[in-house]
Design a protein around this motif. Sequence first.
Motif, PDB file in Angstrom:
ATOM      1  N   TYR A  92     -51.842 -45.613  33.535  1.00 56.66           N
ATOM      2  CA  TYR A  92     -50.698 -45.961  32.676  1.00 56.66           C
ATOM      3  C   TYR A  92     -50.118 -44.666  32.133  1.00 56.66           C
ATOM      4  O   TYR A  92     -50.857 -43.740  31.806  1.00 56.66           O
ATOM      5  CB  TYR A  92     -51.141 -46.818  31.500  1.00 56.66           C
ATOM      6  N   VAL A 140     -53.301 -42.547  30.882  1.00 64.31           N
ATOM      7  CA  VAL A 140     -54.636 -43.156  30.804  1.00 64.31           C
ATOM      8  C   VAL A 140     -55.028 -43.614  32.202  1.00 64.31           C
ATOM      9  O   VAL A 140     -54.295 -44.377  32.825  1.00 64.31           O
ATOM     10  CB  VAL A 140     -54.642 -44.381  29.861  1.00 64.31           C
ATOM     11  N   PRO A 170     -67.507 -52.733  27.971  1.00 62.07           N
ATOM     12  CA  PRO A 170     -67.048 -52.690  26.585  1.00 62.07           C
ATOM     13  C   PRO A 170     -65.522 -52.683  26.487  1.00 62.07           C
ATOM     14  O   PRO A 170     -64.821 -52.543  27.497  1.00 62.07           O
ATOM     15  CB  PRO A 170     -67.632 -51.376  26.055  1.00 62.07           C
ATOM     16  N   SER A 171     -65.010 -52.814  25.271  1.00 71.78           N
ATOM     17  CA  SER A 171     -63.572 -52.811  25.031  1.00 71.78           C
ATOM     18  C   SER A 171     -62.949 -51.513  25.553  1.00 71.78           C
ATOM     19  O   SER A 171     -63.490 -50.429  25.335  1.00 71.78           O
ATOM     20  CB  SER A 171     -63.310 -52.957  23.532  1.00 71.78           C
ATOM     21  N   SER A 185     -62.652 -50.600  28.675  1.00 65.04           N
ATOM     22  CA  SER A 185     -63.271 -50.056  29.889  1.00 65.04           C
ATOM     23  C   SER A 185     -62.444 -50.301  31.149  1.00 65.04           C
ATOM     24  O   SER A 185     -62.769 -49.751  32.201  1.00 65.04           O
ATOM     25  CB  SER A 185     -64.682 -50.635  30.056  1.00 65.04           C
ATOM     26  N   GLY A 186     -61.406 -51.156  31.047  1.00 59.03           N
ATOM     27  CA  GLY A 186     -60.537 -51.386  32.217  1.00 59.03           C
ATOM     28  C   GLY A 186     -60.681 -52.766  32.829  1.00 59.03           C
ATOM     29  O   GLY A 186     -60.142 -53.024  33.904  1.00 59.03           O
ATOM     30  N   LYS A 187     -61.360 -53.695  32.147  1.00 57.76           N
ATOM     31  CA  LYS A 187     -61.628 -55.024  32.701  1.00 57.76           C
ATOM     32  C   LYS A 187     -60.342 -55.808  32.962  1.00 57.76           C
ATOM     33  O   LYS A 187     -60.134 -56.338  34.050  1.00 57.76           O
ATOM     34  CB  LYS A 187     -62.525 -55.831  31.736  1.00 57.76           C
ATOM     35  N   THR A 188     -59.483 -55.902  31.923  1.00 60.72           N
ATOM     36  CA  THR A 188     -58.245 -56.668  32.080  1.00 60.72           C
ATOM     37  C   THR A 188     -57.356 -56.030  33.141  1.00 60.72           C
ATOM     38  O   THR A 188     -56.756 -56.722  33.967  1.00 60.72           O
ATOM     39  CB  THR A 188     -57.492 -56.759  30.733  1.00 60.72           C
ATOM     40  N   THR A 189     -57.296 -54.698  33.135  1.00 55.45           N
ATOM     41  CA  THR A 189     -56.486 -53.996  34.137  1.00 55.45           C
ATOM     42  C   THR A 189     -56.956 -54.356  35.544  1.00 55.45           C
ATOM     43  O   THR A 189     -56.151 -54.738  36.403  1.00 55.45           O
ATOM     44  CB  THR A 189     -56.570 -52.478  33.904  1.00 55.45           C
ATOM     45  N   GLU A 205     -62.266 -62.885  29.359  1.00 56.91           N
ATOM     46  CA  GLU A 205     -62.975 -63.166  28.095  1.00 56.91           C
ATOM     47  C   GLU A 205     -62.901 -64.638  27.686  1.00 56.91           C
ATOM     48  O   GLU A 205     -62.330 -64.966  26.640  1.00 56.91           O
ATOM     49  CB  GLU A 205     -62.385 -62.316  26.955  1.00 56.91           C
TER      50      GLU A 205
END
Length: 235
Positions: A13, A20, A41-42, A44-48, A169
């Motif tokens: 991004y 980032v 963890p928050s 870390s790139g999960k949603t991306t 989540e």
Amino acid sequence: MPVVRARDLSKSYGSGHTRVDAVKCATFDLEDGEFLALLGPSGSGKTTLLTIVGALLEPTSGQVVIGDRDVTKLRARERTAFRARQIGFVFQSFNLVPYLTARENLTIMSSVAHLDRAEVGRRADRLLEELGIDARRDNLPEQLSGGERQRVAIARALATDPTLILVDEPTASLDTALGIQVVQVLGEEIKKRGKSGIMVTHDSRMARFTDRTISILDGVLTADRPRAAIHSRAR
Ligand SMILES: Nc1ncnc2c1ncn2[C@@H]1O[C@H](COP(=O)(O)OP(=O)(O)OP(=O)(O)O)[C@@H](O)[C@H]1O
Ligand SMILES: [Mg+2]
């Protein structure tokens, strides 16, 4: 054959000093019938990573093949149509339509995915019941608790009978008992109806209800373990 083949996925991004690197060279397969947890963890790139796999976000580089379609090569319109038919996505922020009731948020999907209205209606009723939100079917999203909204969003993702379920989540607004129940409904839906799914979570307790866990840290996939390994580690 794997349902999803993710190859060398990277996503950055911004640019310059605000750049980032959210996902770095992620490669994995999702096997047919598999329920996979993406744990990290928050930030870390999960949603991306999940939105790239769900063909909602274009990677900076890399490839996603779902079935026999390279979704990273589809044009925007083809991608939208493919997504509506094949993928059920549960967003971290739920994204319910505020002026439609809980049940209408499910049945509206029949027109989005060009599916039979009566059939989607029957699935909607079954899912509302299985997820314990039947009594709230005629409420607007603003008249629902956070956990109820989350379950409506999950029911909506399943209402079109997609082959691939991607959930961000699903338990964040739920207490542990309800969270476990929701993950079990997801797992059952996948096993009973021959689907495959990826669940994003930061909670390793939820990962034990899936077949396999991939961990992500700072955009890098760090570990890939079957469920048994997680169990023995937790003890
Ligand atoms: N649209 C965006 N523009 C710029 N940076 C972004 C954007 N979306 C995410 N990021 C950054 O990319 C990184 C990964 O974000 P992402 O949302 O994928 O993490 P996450 O693992 O889903 O976190 P959480 O558990 O908090 O939801 C973070 O550093 C985040 O700040
Ligand atoms: Mg996220």
